[in-house]
Design an enzyme around this catalytic site. Structure first.
Site, PDB file in Angstrom:
ATOM      1  N   ASP A  62       0.872  -1.147   0.000  1.00 47.95           N
ATOM      2  CA  ASP A  62       0.000   0.000   0.000  1.00 47.95           C
ATOM      3  C   ASP A  62       0.928   1.221   0.000  1.00 47.95           C
ATOM      4  O   ASP A  62       2.056   1.136   0.469  1.00 47.95           O
ATOM      5  CB  ASP A  62      -0.880  -0.021   1.262  1.00 47.95           C
ATOM      6  CG  ASP A  62      -1.878   1.122   1.291  1.00 47.95           C
ATOM      7  OD1 ASP A  62      -2.322   1.519   0.206  1.00 47.95           O
ATOM      8  OD2 ASP A  62      -2.190   1.606   2.387  1.00 47.95           O
ATOM      9  N   LYS A  63       0.487   2.364  -0.525  1.00 46.40           N
ATOM     10  CA  LYS A  63       1.379   3.526  -0.628  1.00 46.40           C
ATOM     11  C   LYS A  63       1.336   4.416   0.611  1.00 46.40           C
ATOM     12  O   LYS A  63       2.327   4.584   1.315  1.00 46.40           O
ATOM     13  CB  LYS A  63       1.018   4.372  -1.860  1.00 46.40           C
ATOM     14  CG  LYS A  63       1.888   5.645  -2.001  1.00 46.40           C
ATOM     15  CD  LYS A  63       1.509   6.436  -3.231  1.00 46.40           C
ATOM     16  CE  LYS A  63       0.174   7.150  -3.052  1.00 46.40           C
ATOM     17  NZ  LYS A  63       0.242   8.267  -2.079  1.00 46.40           N
ATOM     18  N   THR A  64       0.172   4.955   0.896  1.00 49.19           N
ATOM     19  CA  THR A  64       0.050   5.984   1.915  1.00 49.19           C
ATOM     20  C   THR A  64       0.355   5.444   3.308  1.00 49.19           C
ATOM     21  O   THR A  64      -0.252   4.494   3.777  1.00 49.19           O
ATOM     22  CB  THR A  64      -1.369   6.587   1.909  1.00 49.19           C
ATOM     23  OG1 THR A  64      -1.662   7.039   0.599  1.00 49.19           O
ATOM     24  CG2 THR A  64      -1.473   7.734   2.894  1.00 49.19           C
ATOM     25  N   THR A 109      -2.470   1.100  -5.062  1.00 45.93           N
ATOM     26  CA  THR A 109      -3.000   2.294  -4.411  1.00 45.93           C
ATOM     27  C   THR A 109      -4.292   2.787  -5.050  1.00 45.93           C
ATOM     28  O   THR A 109      -4.535   2.527  -6.232  1.00 45.93           O
ATOM     29  CB  THR A 109      -1.944   3.430  -4.429  1.00 45.93           C
ATOM     30  OG1 THR A 109      -2.482   4.596  -3.813  1.00 45.93           O
ATOM     31  CG2 THR A 109      -1.528   3.761  -5.857  1.00 45.93           C
ATOM     32  N   GLY A 110      -5.078   3.457  -4.270  1.00 51.17           N
ATOM     33  CA  GLY A 110      -6.292   4.087  -4.785  1.00 51.17           C
ATOM     34  C   GLY A 110      -6.002   5.454  -5.365  1.00 51.17           C
ATOM     35  O   GLY A 110      -6.896   6.119  -5.918  1.00 51.17           O
ATOM     36  N   LYS A 144      -8.903  -4.458  -4.899  1.00 53.83           N
ATOM     37  CA  LYS A 144      -7.552  -4.881  -4.516  1.00 53.83           C
ATOM     38  C   LYS A 144      -7.440  -6.404  -4.487  1.00 53.83           C
ATOM     39  O   LYS A 144      -6.423  -6.978  -4.878  1.00 53.83           O
ATOM     40  CB  LYS A 144      -7.169  -4.282  -3.159  1.00 53.83           C
ATOM     41  CG  LYS A 144      -6.923  -2.776  -3.203  1.00 53.83           C
ATOM     42  CD  LYS A 144      -6.437  -2.238  -1.871  1.00 53.83           C
ATOM     43  CE  LYS A 144      -6.130  -0.744  -1.980  1.00 53.83           C
ATOM     44  NZ  LYS A 144      -5.627  -0.170  -0.721  1.00 53.83           N
ATOM     45  N   ASP A 176      -3.667  -1.900   5.925  1.00 53.15           N
ATOM     46  CA  ASP A 176      -3.974  -1.409   7.269  1.00 53.15           C
ATOM     47  C   ASP A 176      -4.885  -2.343   8.049  1.00 53.15           C
ATOM     48  O   ASP A 176      -5.249  -2.061   9.188  1.00 53.15           O
ATOM     49  CB  ASP A 176      -4.595  -0.012   7.208  1.00 53.15           C
ATOM     50  CG  ASP A 176      -5.902   0.030   6.427  1.00 53.15           C
ATOM     51  OD1 ASP A 176      -6.469  -1.049   6.154  1.00 53.15           O
ATOM     52  OD2 ASP A 176      -6.348   1.130   6.090  1.00 53.15           O
ATOM     53  N   ASP A 225      -8.265  -2.965   3.694  1.00 50.99           N
ATOM     54  CA  ASP A 225      -7.577  -3.956   2.865  1.00 50.99           C
ATOM     55  C   ASP A 225      -7.871  -5.392   3.286  1.00 50.99           C
ATOM     56  O   ASP A 225      -7.196  -6.321   2.830  1.00 50.99           O
ATOM     57  CB  ASP A 225      -6.059  -3.718   2.925  1.00 50.99           C
ATOM     58  CG  ASP A 225      -5.679  -2.343   2.403  1.00 50.99           C
ATOM     59  OD1 ASP A 225      -6.231  -1.954   1.363  1.00 50.99           O
ATOM     60  OD2 ASP A 225      -4.856  -1.668   3.036  1.00 50.99           O
TER      61      ASP A 225
END
Length: 642
Positions: free
Chosen positions: A337-339, A485-486, A513, A532, A536
């Site tokens: 995941d990015k953030t 990522t979204g 995802k 998280d 997810d």
């Protein structure tokens, strides 16, 4: 305590073994001395009986327990071996032709007690990290009651109590700082090496160590529900759970027990029927049975499990599913995941663009902040921080509703306000103005007022300094890295290129995802997914290994087999490398625990007897004990690389 019990029995047997050896005909023959007195054989019997019943009691008791539970194992072999040796020797005292081997019995029990004592100390050492976690919780706390401060037991604290944490003391309970500022050392709980600055409103974790400032903390819950208590329970459960590797070792140990009994009996009959004395045949049988004890095999995996699970917990790596942890060696693709994982996760507003003449930048920010005050998303935090910094009053939002994966909406001051992603505009056919040119590293949210495009807010998130190193380490270990990522394609592509990742998926909704994980698995990839643990969840469940990150306050992420306290990408890489190292230790221990029998068993059976090479029961016990200690030491060398 079992360790002290074995220690006591060892020293008592050691003292008694000296006269037993001096009275032994075989030892006297070797030393070319003769020492006896009337009734000396009965003194030898008495001392040997004490050694057998007192020193051998743990093994005889264990033998009975194994037979009662229909699970013959190590204690069955030892109990059987010393009983045969004792029974035969007693028979020689009362008329059976042959030479007793009371001295072999004494030294065999002595060495077995020593081996068990050392082994238990090794097991205690392997679990020392868990004991340190338990010791982190202070016994007492300073309860603030009005103007008074009184000392109470930590276990009596309850929600909303206020406690005082003095400089240098351990935090007694999870809570929020009510007053004061300090730096808090959480390294033993989260693996974060640097003390973390804490001020009013910040959360502190029970067991962490306060710095130089005195703080008052409002307790969030009782001790049994604290983060530290959850970690301890999680570690204990993981240590007691059995993975496929452990089940394999258990099966091998059962087979080795059967092999030992059969090999011992076959050895006895071969020597006895070939003309050897009864004493010699029994001695060979006892030696074979002792040397084949699957003790090291039985400890090969549990010792590594105890060490790895407790050690990882002290480094912020919480193992819920041991099979998932051991399978980390199979990972071919790691999906990030990015953030908040690859990036710091703290968005700052970089641009506010108004598209309706009736509004100002302050109006647009005010409407957006009204909606985002109900969210804990990093983008929402960035918008609220901008509003606070600009002294913009935030109105109340009514009828708040989340638009799954696309944004939020609510009624603000009688108007319908939406804060949405670019994907929502595409779905609803709302045209984006031609002047819209976001930077590659910017994330943009659009603000709709009564379904009219009112403007947009751009935010930027900084890539973590550790991310590039983490991705590089993965590549060196042959593991592909994929960004999921979204966020919009430009941001995803920019982050992916900067970090040198293998590929990326952008503008992916939470429910999509899972499909992306499936696509990778269909290509034959063994996929680990980081997320998280909430949005997810489906993807974490679908992945071969689910890793919930940044869940320090909620370690019960049901869909993840592994939980990381911090969101640091280096921790994820460390976890995978530690999983590989743990599996290597298990295989090394299994190889040693079974491999030495290939050479020792034939020697014990007397294959090289004519060449003058013969192992005594005591020597067999030494070899068996040494193999156990080697396994224990090898497990203790396991380390988490930082």
């Amino acid at each position: 305590m079992m360790i002290n019990d074995f220690k006591k029995r060892f020293y008592i047997v050691l003292v008694l073994t000296v006269p037993v050896m001096l009275l032994s005909e075989m030892i006297q023959h070797w030393l070319k001395i003769h020492f006896s007195f009337p009734g000396s054989q009965y003194v030898l019997l008495l001392l040997s009986s004490i050694i057998f019943f007192y020193g051998g009691w743990p093994f005889l008791k264990g033998w009975w327990e194994e037979i009662k539970n229909r699970a013959p194992g190590m204690m069955t072999l030892i109990g059987f071996a010393i009983t045969v040796a004792y029974g035969y020797s007693v028979a020689t005292i009362f008329g059976l032709q042959g030479m007793d081997f009371f001295w072999e019995l004494a030294t065999l029990i002595l060495i077995m007690l020593l081996g068990h004592w050392i082994e238990m100390k090794s097991i205690a050492g392997a679990s020392r990290e868990l004991e340190l976690l338990v010791q982190l919780m202070p016994d007492d706390a300073h309860l603030v009651h009005g103007e008074q401060v009184m000392d109470v037991k930590t276990a009596t604290l309850k929600e909303n109590d206020v406690i005082l944490i003095k400089p240098g003391e351990k935090v007694a309970a999870d809570g929020l700082i009510a007053s004061g500022e300090s730096y808090v050392n959480e390294s033993l709980l989260t693996g974060e090496s640097k003390p973390v600055e804490k001020k009013k409103g910040d959360k502190v974790i029970a067991g962490s160590i306060n710095g130089n400032g005195a703080i008052r903390v409002t307790v969030l819950h009782g001790v049994k529900d604290s983060y530290l208590s959850q970690v301890i329970r999680l570690v204990q459960d993981a240590q007691q759970s059995k993975s496929r590797t452990q089940l394999l070792a258990d099966t091998a140990a059962r087979w080795l027990t059967l092999i030992a009994i059969v090999a011992g009996l076959v050895t006895f009959f071969i020597w006895y029927l070939s003309g050897s004395t009864l004493a010699f045949a029994i001695e060979r049988m006892v030696t074979v049975i002792v040397i084949c004890c699957p003790h090291a095999l039985g400890l090969a995996i549990p010792l590594v499990v105890a060490k790895s699970t407790s050690l990882s917990a002290r480094n912020g790596l919480l193992i819920k599913n041991r099979t998932a942890f051991e399978n980390s060696r199979k990972i071919t693709t790691l999906v990030f995941d990015k953030t908040g994982t690859l990036t710091i996760g703290k968005f700052e507003v970089s641009k506010i663009v108004v598209l309706l003449n009736e509004l100002t930048e302050t109006d647009l920010l005010r409407y957006a902040a009204a909606l985002e005050q109900n969210s804990e998303h990093p983008i929402a935090t960035g918008i609220l921080q901008k509003a606070k910094a600009s002294s913009v009053p935030v109105p109340l939002a009514e009828n708040f509703t989340a638009i799954t994966g696309k944004g939020v909406e609510a009624i603000v001051e009688g108007r319908l306000v939406k804060v949405v992603s670019p994907g929502y505009l595409k779905e609803t056919n709302i045209s984006i103005p031609g002047s819209f040119r976001p930077a590659a590293d910017e994330t943009v949210v659009f603000v709709l007022l009564d379904d009219r495009l009112a403007g947009y807010i751009s935010l930027a998130d900084t890539i973590r300094p550790e991310s590039a190193e983490a991705i590089q380490t993965l590549r060196e270990n042959g593991i592909r890295s994929v960004l999921l990522t979204g966020d919009n394609r430009q941001v995803a592509e920019s982050v992916s290129k900067q970090l040198g990742m293998d590929s990326f998926f952008a503008e992916v909704l939470p429910h999509e995802k899972l499909q992306k994980i499936k696509e990778l698995q269909d290509k034959g990839e063994f996929v680990a997914m980081t997320g998280d643990g909430v949005n997810d969840a489906p993807a974490l469940a679908q992945a071969n290994i689910g890793i919930a990150v940044g869940s320090g306050s909620d370690i019960a992420a049901e869909t993840a087999g592994i939980v990381l306290v911090n969101s640091n990408p280096k921790d994820i890489v460390n976890l995978i490398l530690f999983g590989k190292a743990t599996y290597r230790k298990m295989i090394q221990n299994l190889a040693w625990a079974t491999g030495y029998n290939i050479f020792a068993l034939p020697l014990a059976a007397g294959v090289l007897y004519k060449a003058g090479i013969l192992l005594s029961p005591a020597a067999g016990a030494v070899l068996m004990s040494v193999s156990t200690v080697v396994v224990a030491i090898n497990a203790s060398l396991l380390k988490v690389k930082q």
